[in-house]
Write a protein that holds these residues in place. Structure first.
Motif, short mmCIF file in Angstrom:
data_model
loop_
_atom_site.label_atom_id
_atom_site.label_comp_id
_atom_site.label_asym_id
_atom_site.label_seq_id
_atom_site.Cartn_x
_atom_site.Cartn_y
_atom_site.Cartn_z
N SER A 204 2.84 1.03 -10.79
CA SER A 204 2.00 0.59 -9.68
C SER A 204 0.94 1.61 -9.30
CB SER A 204 2.86 0.27 -8.48
OG SER A 204 3.40 1.45 -7.99
N GLY B 107 -2.10 -0.85 -3.68
CA GLY B 107 -2.81 -1.93 -4.36
C GLY B 107 -3.98 -2.42 -3.55
N SER B 108 -3.81 -2.49 -2.22
CA SER B 108 -4.88 -3.06 -1.40
C SER B 108 -6.06 -2.11 -1.28
CB SER B 108 -4.36 -3.42 -0.02
OG SER B 108 -4.22 -2.25 0.74
N SER C 207 2.27 -8.59 3.54
CA SER C 207 1.03 -7.84 3.71
C SER C 207 0.54 -7.78 5.15
CB SER C 207 -0.06 -8.43 2.82
OG SER C 207 -0.24 -9.77 3.12
N TRP D 61 -8.50 -6.72 -9.82
CA TRP D 61 -7.76 -6.20 -8.67
C TRP D 61 -6.76 -7.24 -8.19
CZ3 TRP D 61 -8.08 -8.90 -4.13
CH2 TRP D 61 -7.25 -8.41 -3.11
N TRP D 62 -7.21 -8.49 -8.07
CA TRP D 62 -6.31 -9.55 -7.60
C TRP D 62 -5.11 -9.66 -8.54
CZ3 TRP D 62 -4.56 -14.27 -9.50
CH2 TRP D 62 -3.96 -15.09 -8.56
N THR E 43 -3.24 -4.78 5.29
CA THR E 43 -3.34 -5.08 3.87
C THR E 43 -3.87 -6.49 3.64
OG1 THR E 43 -1.52 -3.60 3.47
CG2 THR E 43 -1.99 -5.15 1.76
N PHE F 91 -2.89 -6.64 -8.07
CA PHE F 91 -2.28 -6.62 -6.73
C PHE F 91 -1.12 -7.60 -6.68
CE2 PHE F 91 -2.59 -7.74 -2.07
CZ PHE F 91 -2.02 -6.56 -1.65
N ASP G 10 1.71 -5.98 -8.37
CA ASP G 10 2.34 -4.97 -7.52
C ASP G 10 3.35 -5.60 -6.57
OD1 ASP G 10 0.97 -2.94 -8.56
OD2 ASP G 10 -0.52 -2.80 -6.97
N TYR H 234 -7.21 -7.69 1.62
CA TYR H 234 -7.10 -8.72 0.58
C TYR H 234 -8.11 -9.84 0.82
CZ TYR H 234 -5.00 -12.68 -1.88
OH TYR H 234 -4.80 -13.77 -2.67
N ASP I 285 -7.18 -0.55 -3.81
CA ASP I 285 -7.87 -0.77 -5.08
C ASP I 285 -8.38 0.54 -5.68
OD1 ASP I 285 -8.93 -2.01 -7.20
OD2 ASP I 285 -10.64 -2.90 -6.17
#
Lengths: 364, 152, 375
Positions: free
Chosen positions: C27, C364-365, C209, C123-124, C263, C127, C130, C267, C367
């Protein structure tokens, strides 16, 4: 009636083997040979189901993800899992320094033995049982939860913090969700009045319990689906592995065949809970019958009971795979909240509701 | 605020600052000792309100080492460049600004790592990219590395 | 005789333990190492260790000419390669005061926005992974492939583009570029609904999130968290709006702002930005004017002595290039202010006292692209 050609076929084959053995050998040796045969058959069955489920999962997951899945080894890749298994067999077993060697080796065996024991009580067709306990459900619940000991030991003995976190999560999770699985099965036991698998199935001859018990049975089935997915450590409840957080959780340090044991046990646990679900809620090997429609019932009887059983189990397994490949993972506190704040109260209320309905005779 | 007014406002806040002509942004050289006070005032003053440090970079200018602060005000939209320099190549040090703009913490670690400029009162001044036991500061012009840098 | 060592009973603080996330970890999306101090599963603090992919890009730039530097910037934030190239090109063009042809501006703006879309798609995808939704990964990559195909046709590269040169483009776009881009927009408008169904609308995802990794606007400004991460905290920090370059002052688009700062807000900013980017491309794709694909440039590019600063909005935020030139064909000093570098600095602050699973979600958020941090 359900006593059709398939039942008599199974009975005659087993009877024939039994008579033949006792004719040839003294009773003690004949019994020993019978036990060995059953053991070997189960071992083979176990391996085959495991291999098939791994293949099925890879195909289902590929289907969900717009991929083809395994398609190189054999026709449609059906031998892929066998090739994988051979690879795992030949891999080096990495020995971890400063790990508890005995427990580290023991843990995968505990996990796999627990799932192996649970398989024994499952009825695959009429008379196709290893053992038909009169407390069958209790036995299966008790035995299948032994697996958590293996998971905990694996995490603890690996001497790895990721493994330890994974094992602790898994412990908390399995122990919590055990309650919901037990309670949802209890709801049906109230309806059926027995814990013996053969009688449970027989009781569903005209209408499966999910139809007979209508509302509370449907609630119990949904709760069972959620809780049993969680109990088998599968996504969205795969916190014990959680590869994006803990790399691989409790089996981070395992390699080769020891890892394969965990892997196989996960799929067998899925098979076991799906079997129990199919047997308790969807009538197990019992064909779909409607009271009074004798012609229709006879047509249904022509489909062999084991096909019915496999179809129902496969349906639940497919549902569980569907969950895994569409939902994101829960967090540990949300996981425990879901159990203790939602599923358990719903379950307790549901049991009362079911008891009330049974007392009033409102079920079908 | 237009550039001329901004210049005058900064000069009233920090009389010691030297204005530099012909630059893309309004640029000032600030005496090293006054750096922390200056930046503090520039951030807190309502007419300047530089709350966003969008770039902090160190440079070896040959004669001296320099740290450049690019500041912007998110409310007022104007930008300014502050520079500090030191001729001490053995033990260069400035005051940290990471109590004023938190983003400076990483930028200052990077500058320390690559140029060897120390920042007083920095909470965690360690090398950021290179090994702890790396010898020398690669972005200095007199840095020699016969293994990794091929001279043409 | 052996000396007896008395080990003191550990206090509560000493029961904290450390785990290493990375440099090889699923991750961290690259070779970032986070030393996380945990109490049970709760993150007490974390220290990022960077430099596993530090290539000394700034030092390398001092030996390279400006057209060569463009090829280095691809390797910085490898998901906004066009935008990084754009920054160097704009720096040189503004320093030399070259007016690039209109056609170039159109193509650059479209390419930049395609780049932003594919970056957000990847990214999506990651994410989702993750958070344990593996199917997202395949959805995202499937659609990103379409953009890579469009690029391959025009620029000849799928990943490391280096398509822009100071003054224009390497070569003209493929004749089918407009057709394929429009087909992609039509296709992706349908597919992005799937994204919203499988992740945005999912109860588990929203619970995972929401209210996680809260960052106020003041914190975002102080830490220099720009791009979609900063806009998720309500900070209007879009360089395209505030310091427009290329055609961003001519096209109509919204700057997506969310006030929550969690988060989920970060997103949602990225999801909405994909729509906005498509909207920008739609305005331009039919109107690309005829003309040269490059301005006349000298064979050797030398910037006049002085200092230059160029900002662009990369897919991760405010990318700045600070260049000191002494009049030679190579820069005297080149500094890249990369967005991921500043975005990383807040990770410790916003993930304290949360679970380790939240840390993964927050990481992850934000990026982060690791080569963008290390350079």
């Amino acid at each position: 009636m359900a006593s059709n050609i398939y039942d008599t076929f199974v009975a005659s084959v087993t009877q024939w083997i039994h008579n033949g053995l006792y004719h040839l050998l003294p009773p003690f040796w004949a019994l020993l040979v019978e036990l060995t045969i059953i053991g070997l058959v189960f071992l083979l069955f176990y391996a085959l189901v495991g291999l098939f489920l791994v293949y099925a999962e890879r195909k289902v997951c590929a289907f969900m993800q717009n991929r083809v899945g395994p398609n190189r080894v054999g026709f449609y890749g059906i031998f892929q899992t066998i090739a994988d298994f051979i690879k795992l067999l030949m891999k080096e077993l990495v020995v971890i320094k400063n790990s508890d060697k005995l427990l580290f080796t023991l843990a995968p065996f505990i996990v796999i033995i627990a799932s192996f024991m649970a398989i024994a009580a499952i009825p695959f067709a009429k008379g196709l049982h290893a053992i038909d306990f009169d407390i069958g459900i209790l036995y299966v619940i008790a035995v299948s939860s032994l697996g958590v000991v293996g998971v905990l030991l694996a995490g603890w003995s690996s001497n790895n913090k990721y493994s330890l976190i994974g094992a602790m999560r898994s412990g908390a999770q399995i122990i919590s969700y055990e309650l919901s699985v037990g309670m949802s099965l209890l709801t049906i036991i109230i309806l059926a009045g027995t814990m013996q698998f053969s009688e449970l199935v027989q009781g569903q001859e005209y209408g499966w319990f999910i139809f007979k018990g209508h509302i509370p049975a449907i609630i119990a089935f949904l709760v069972f689906l959620v809780a049993s997915t969680a109990e088998t450590n599968r996504g969205p409840f795969d916190l014990a592995e959680a590869e994006s957080e803990l790399t691989a959780g409790f089996h981070t340090e395992y390699s080769g065949i020891k890892f394969a044991f965990f892997f196989l046990a996960e799929y067998m646990n899925m098979f076991i809970v799906a079997s129990i679900g199919a047997t308790v809620f969807l009538g197990g090997w019992m064909p779909f019958h409607v009271w009074g429609w004798s012609g229709f019932n006879q047509v249904m009887d022509y489909i062999p009971p084991s096909i019915w059983y496999i179809g129902k189990t496969g349906f639940i397994i497919f549902l569980m795979m569907w969950f895994k490949w569409t939902f994101p993972r829960l967090r540990i506190d949300q996981l425990l909240n879901l159990e203790w704040k939602y599923l358990l109260p719903i379950n307790l209320f549901n049991i009362l509701l079911m008891a009330f309905i049974v007392l009033m005779g409102w079920h079908f | 605020m237009d550039l001329e007014k901004l210049k005058e406002r900064v000069l009233t806040l920090v009389p010691e600052a030297e204005f530099e002509e012909n630059k893309q942004f309004v640029t000032f050289f600030v005496p090293a000792g006054k750096l922390h006070v200056t930046t503090m005032r520039l951030k807190d003053d309502e007419d300047t309100a530089f709350d966003y440090l969008f770039c902090q970079s160190g440079t070896d200018m040959g004669k001296y080492l320099m740290v450049v602060y690019h500041l912007e005000s998110t409310k007022l939209g104007h930008a300014i460049v502050l520079k500090v320099k030191t001729e001490d190549r053995e033990n260069p040090a400035f005051d940290t600004v990471c109590d004023i703009w938190r983003t400076a913490e990483f930028h200052e670690r990077e500058i320390f790592d690559l140029l060897g400029i120390r920042f007083n009162n920095h909470p965690d001044l360690r090398r950021l990219f290179l090994d702890e036991n790396w010898v020398g500061y690669p972005l200095r012009k007199d840095y020699k590395d016969e293994v990794n840098i091929v001279e043409f | 005789m052996k000396e007896v060592i008395h080990t003191p009973v550990p206090s509560v603080e000493e029961e904290e333990y450390h785990i290493n996330m990375g440099p090889q970890h699923p991750s961290t999306h690259g070779v970032l190492r986070l030393v996380v101090t945990l109490q049970g599963e709760i993150v007490m603090k974390l220290k990022p260790h960077c430099g596993y992919i530090h290539r000394g890009m700034e030092k390398m730039c001092e030996k390279d000419t400006y057209p060569q530097i463009i090829h280095l910037t691809d390797r910085m934030d490898y998901l906004s390669m066009h935008i990084n190239n754009h920054a160097v090109c704009l720096l040189v063009e503004n320093a030399l005061q070259i007016e690039v042809p209109e056609r170039v501006k159109y193509i650059r703006t479209i390419m930049d926005e395609l780049c932003r879309i594919q970056s957000h798609q990847l990214w999506w995808a990651s994410f989702g992974m993750d958070l344990g939704g593996l199917t997202c990964f395949f959805y995202g990559l499937r659609d990103r492939e379409k953009i890579l195909d469009i690029w391959e046709e025009s620029t000849g590269a799928r990943f490391l583009q280096s398509y822009y040169t100071p003054g224009g483009l390497m070569w003209d776009i493929h004749p089918d570029f407009q057709k394929h881009t429009k087909e992609f927009l039509k296709y992706f408008k349908k597919k992005i609904r799937d994204y919203e169904k499988i992740l945005s609308g999912n109860v588990i995802f929203r619970e995972r999130s929401r209210n996680i990794g809260l960052m106020t606007k003041e914190e975002a400004i102080s830490y220099g968290v720009t791009g979609p991460s900063g806009r998720g905290s309500g900070w209007s920090c879009d360089v395209r709006k505030h310091h427009p370059y290329a055609l961003y002052d001519k096209v109509e688009f919204k700057e997506i702002l969310y006030q929550e700062g969690d988060t989920l807000a970060r997103y949602m900013v990225r999801m909405d930005e994909m729509y906005e980017s498509m909207h920008i491309i739609e305005q331009l794709i039919d109107n690309i004017p005829e003309g040269d694909f490059s301005a006349k440039m000298k064979a050797v590019i030398k910037l006049p002595a002085g200092e230059y600063y160029q900002r662009v909005e990369s897919a991760r935020g405010d990318l700045g290039i600070y260049c000191i030139s002494d009049g030679n064909k190579t820069p005297y000093r080149m500094k890249f202010r990369t967005p991921s570098f500043s975005n990383l600095s807040i990770l410790d602050h916003i993930s304290r006292n949360l679970k380790i699973a939240d840390l993964v979600a927050i990481g992850g958020s934000l990026d982060l692209v690791i080569p963008d941090i290390d350079r």
